[in-house]
Design a protein around this motif. Structure first.
Motif, PDB file in Angstrom:
ATOM      1  N   GLY A 276       0.795  -1.214   0.000  1.00  0.00           N
ATOM      2  CA  GLY A 276       0.000   0.000   0.000  1.00  0.00           C
ATOM      3  C   GLY A 276       0.830   1.267   0.000  1.00  0.00           C
ATOM      4  N   LEU A 277       0.115   2.367  -0.105  1.00  0.00           N
ATOM      5  CA  LEU A 277       0.673   3.706   0.033  1.00  0.00           C
ATOM      6  C   LEU A 277      -0.126   4.438   1.098  1.00  0.00           C
ATOM      7  CD1 LEU A 277       1.181   5.028  -3.621  1.00  0.00           C
ATOM      8  CD2 LEU A 277       2.971   4.822  -1.899  1.00  0.00           C
ATOM      9  N   CYS A 278       0.571   5.204   1.944  1.00  0.00           N
ATOM     10  CA  CYS A 278      -0.115   6.048   2.901  1.00  0.00           C
ATOM     11  C   CYS A 278       0.589   7.397   2.971  1.00  0.00           C
ATOM     12  CB  CYS A 278      -0.184   5.385   4.276  1.00  0.00           C
ATOM     13  SG  CYS A 278       1.402   5.203   5.116  1.00  0.00           S
ATOM     14  N   ASN A 279       0.002   8.310   3.711  1.00  0.00           N
ATOM     15  CA  ASN A 279       0.566   9.664   3.830  1.00  0.00           C
ATOM     16  C   ASN A 279       0.865  10.277   2.459  1.00  0.00           C
ATOM     17  OD1 ASN A 279       0.560   9.568   6.699  1.00  0.00           O
ATOM     18  ND2 ASN A 279       2.446   8.364   6.657  1.00  0.00           N
ATOM     19  N   ILE A 280      -0.044  10.037   1.517  1.00  0.00           N
ATOM     20  CA  ILE A 280       0.108  10.585   0.173  1.00  0.00           C
ATOM     21  C   ILE A 280      -0.066  12.104   0.226  1.00  0.00           C
ATOM     22  CG2 ILE A 280      -0.914  10.626  -2.135  1.00  0.00           C
ATOM     23  CD1 ILE A 280      -1.819   7.689  -1.545  1.00  0.00           C
ATOM     24  N   ALA A 281       0.885  12.810  -0.362  1.00  0.00           N
ATOM     25  CA  ALA A 281       0.887  14.271  -0.312  1.00  0.00           C
ATOM     26  C   ALA A 281       1.665  14.800  -1.511  1.00  0.00           C
ATOM     27  CB  ALA A 281       1.523  14.755   0.995  1.00  0.00           C
ATOM     28  N   PRO A 282       1.637  16.114  -1.755  1.00  0.00           N
ATOM     29  CA  PRO A 282       2.378  16.665  -2.894  1.00  0.00           C
ATOM     30  C   PRO A 282       3.873  16.388  -2.840  1.00  0.00           C
ATOM     31  CG  PRO A 282       0.806  18.271  -2.067  1.00  0.00           C
ATOM     32  CD  PRO A 282       0.813  17.147  -1.089  1.00  0.00           C
ATOM     33  N   ASP A 283       4.441  16.258  -1.626  1.00  0.00           N
ATOM     34  CA  ASP A 283       5.894  16.088  -1.512  1.00  0.00           C
ATOM     35  C   ASP A 283       6.341  14.634  -1.399  1.00  0.00           C
ATOM     36  OD1 ASP A 283       4.869  15.627   1.001  1.00  0.00           O
ATOM     37  OD2 ASP A 283       6.318  16.877   2.071  1.00  0.00           O
ATOM     38  N   GLY A 284       5.403  13.669  -1.474  1.00  0.00           N
ATOM     39  CA  GLY A 284       5.809  12.266  -1.436  1.00  0.00           C
ATOM     40  C   GLY A 284       4.751  11.363  -0.859  1.00  0.00           C
ATOM     41  N   GLY A 285       5.082  10.087  -0.751  1.00  0.00           N
ATOM     42  CA  GLY A 285       4.172   9.105  -0.181  1.00  0.00           C
ATOM     43  C   GLY A 285       4.960   7.956   0.433  1.00  0.00           C
ATOM     44  N   GLU A 286       4.331   7.271   1.379  1.00  0.00           N
ATOM     45  CA  GLU A 286       5.003   6.209   2.127  1.00  0.00           C
ATOM     46  C   GLU A 286       4.534   4.831   1.675  1.00  0.00           C
ATOM     47  OE1 GLU A 286       5.621   4.685   6.771  1.00  0.00           O
ATOM     48  OE2 GLU A 286       4.473   6.512   6.339  1.00  0.00           O
ATOM     49  N   ILE A 287       5.476   3.965   1.294  1.00  0.00           N
ATOM     50  CA  ILE A 287       5.160   2.564   1.038  1.00  0.00           C
ATOM     51  C   ILE A 287       4.779   1.926   2.365  1.00  0.00           C
ATOM     52  CG2 ILE A 287       6.020   0.358   0.176  1.00  0.00           C
ATOM     53  CD1 ILE A 287       5.857   2.426  -1.992  1.00  0.00           C
ATOM     54  N   ASP A 288       3.659   1.218   2.388  1.00  0.00           N
ATOM     55  CA  ASP A 288       3.086   0.792   3.662  1.00  0.00           C
ATOM     56  C   ASP A 288       2.455  -0.593   3.524  1.00  0.00           C
ATOM     57  OD1 ASP A 288       1.891   1.309   6.366  1.00  0.00           O
ATOM     58  OD2 ASP A 288       0.020   1.311   5.225  1.00  0.00           O
ATOM     59  N   ASN A 289       2.454  -1.326   4.659  1.00  0.00           N
ATOM     60  CA  ASN A 289       1.659  -2.548   4.751  1.00  0.00           C
ATOM     61  C   ASN A 289       2.045  -3.566   3.683  1.00  0.00           C
ATOM     62  OD1 ASN A 289      -0.276  -4.048   6.059  1.00  0.00           O
ATOM     63  ND2 ASN A 289      -1.853  -2.481   5.883  1.00  0.00           N
ATOM     64  N   VAL A 290       3.333  -3.865   3.600  1.00  0.00           N
ATOM     65  CA  VAL A 290       3.839  -4.793   2.585  1.00  0.00           C
ATOM     66  C   VAL A 290       3.949  -6.197   3.179  1.00  0.00           C
ATOM     67  CG1 VAL A 290       5.721  -5.332   1.020  1.00  0.00           C
ATOM     68  CG2 VAL A 290       5.166  -2.940   1.525  1.00  0.00           C
ATOM     69  N   ILE A 291       3.256  -7.140   2.565  1.00  0.00           N
ATOM     70  CA  ILE A 291       3.340  -8.543   2.987  1.00  0.00           C
ATOM     71  C   ILE A 291       3.266  -9.433   1.757  1.00  0.00           C
ATOM     72  CG2 ILE A 291       2.135 -10.455   4.124  1.00  0.00           C
ATOM     73  CD1 ILE A 291       1.223  -8.595   6.283  1.00  0.00           C
ATOM     74  N   ARG A 292       4.204 -10.392   1.659  1.00  0.00           N
ATOM     75  CA  ARG A 292       4.010 -11.509   0.739  1.00  0.00           C
ATOM     76  C   ARG A 292       3.557 -12.680   1.593  1.00  0.00           C
ATOM     77  NH1 ARG A 292       6.493 -16.001  -0.735  1.00  0.00           N
ATOM     78  NH2 ARG A 292       8.526 -15.495   0.176  1.00  0.00           N
ATOM     79  N   GLY A 293       2.289 -13.034   1.461  1.00  0.00           N
ATOM     80  CA  GLY A 293       1.699 -14.036   2.333  1.00  0.00           C
ATOM     81  C   GLY A 293       1.692 -15.435   1.777  1.00  0.00           C
ATOM     82  N   GLU A 294       1.924 -15.580   0.469  1.00  0.00           N
ATOM     83  CA  GLU A 294       1.899 -16.898  -0.173  1.00  0.00           C
ATOM     84  C   GLU A 294       3.169 -17.076  -0.998  1.00  0.00           C
ATOM     85  OE1 GLU A 294      -0.481 -18.849   0.613  1.00  0.00           O
ATOM     86  OE2 GLU A 294      -1.966 -17.420   1.421  1.00  0.00           O
ATOM     87  N   PRO A 295       3.603 -18.326  -1.194  1.00  0.00           N
ATOM     88  CA  PRO A 295       4.802 -18.558  -2.016  1.00  0.00           C
ATOM     89  C   PRO A 295       4.550 -18.199  -3.474  1.00  0.00           C
ATOM     90  CG  PRO A 295       3.743 -20.637  -1.448  1.00  0.00           C
ATOM     91  CD  PRO A 295       3.044 -19.586  -0.655  1.00  0.00           C
ATOM     92  N   VAL A 296       5.590 -17.752  -4.153  1.00  0.00           N
ATOM     93  CA  VAL A 296       5.532 -17.470  -5.590  1.00  0.00           C
ATOM     94  C   VAL A 296       6.707 -18.164  -6.259  1.00  0.00           C
ATOM     95  CG1 VAL A 296       4.311 -15.277  -5.394  1.00  0.00           C
ATOM     96  CG2 VAL A 296       6.778 -15.302  -5.226  1.00  0.00           C
ATOM     97  N   ASP A 297       6.536 -18.509  -7.530  1.00  0.00           N
ATOM     98  CA  ASP A 297       7.562 -19.283  -8.234  1.00  0.00           C
ATOM     99  C   ASP A 297       8.468 -18.420  -9.110  1.00  0.00           C
ATOM    100  OD1 ASP A 297       5.854 -18.579 -10.260  1.00  0.00           O
ATOM    101  OD2 ASP A 297       5.352 -20.627 -10.865  1.00  0.00           O
TER     102      ASP A 297
END
Length: 223
Positions: free
Chosen positions: A107-128
């Motif tokens: 996700g993204l949070c604290n979205i504003a004209p000067d930037g935004g924060e990458i947020d709530n990052v989870i890989r919950g399942e395996p990928v190949d």
């Protein structure tokens, strides 16, 4: 700082589910289709399958976050409907792989004209696919820089989460600061909160801030 009117409009449209195709494509390093990002809408927030997946993923990765608690399905649903979706400066995407499986979220949070924060990052399942989460981050950044006009993106990660830090470095993020954290116990878990540098004892948890400028990201993508 609040988001611009245009940023608010874009985020609101994605959350409403009104647009015909809201997915953001994820491409592999070779340019092949690797999956896509789907914004969580009000309708998806009522989907029991989605709620169950988010609950399971958070429970498995709880100690990667600053707040540790006992998650439940109801708390997960309330987070989406009472916190994430009403916030005009925040958006959460499901990460879907090329087999059309939900494998995590970002996700993204604290979205504003000067930037935004990458947020709530989870890989919950395996990928190949090796480097899949790097590609997912790049897809989000491409969209955020182009559609929201962000000049930079930043994130905060616990210093002992080396796997996440290595992923962020591959995307192009660079550490710019470290903040000592104080652990506060509460019923059912704990919370890590920032303290001043002079208050840290040098042995507790540390939060690392990482940033990437839009221009730096585009230069890396063009190589």
């Amino acid at each position: 700082m609040r988001p611009t009117e245009e940023q608010v409009r874009i985020i609101a449209n994605l959350k409403s589910g009104a647009l015909p195709d809201m997915s953001i494509p994820i491409a592999s390093a070779e340019g092949a289709a690797a999956g896509f990002l789907i914004p969580i809408t009000h309708r998806l927030a009522e989907d029991a399958t989605i709620i169950d997946a988010l609950f399971r993923w958070r429970r498995s990765h709880m100690r990667s976050f600053l707040t540790v608690f006992n998650p439940t399905l109801e708390k997960t649903r309330n987070y989406l409907t009472a916190f994430s979706l009403p916030d005009e400066a925040r958006i959460l995407f499901l990460i879907v792989n090329r087999e059309n499986r939900h494998v995590g979220h970002i996700g993204l949070c604290n979205i504003a004209p000067d930037g935004g924060e990458i947020d709530n990052v989870i890989r919950g399942e395996p990928v190949d696919m090796p480097g899949f989460m790097v590609c997912a981050h790049e897809a989000l950044l491409c969209w955020a820089f182009a559609s929201l006009g962000l000049p930079l993106a930043y994130l905060n990660v616990l210093a002992d989460n080396m796997r996440a830090i290595q992923t962020y470095e591959k995307v192009g993020f660079r550490a710019i600061g470290r903040t000592p954290l104080l652990r506060e116990e509460h019923e059912g878990g704990y919370r890590l909160r920032p303290v001043s540098g002079s208050s840290g004892n040098g042995t507790g948890p540390v939060l690392i801030r990482m940033e990437i400028l839009r221009d730096s990201f585009y230069r890396k993508q063009s190589r």
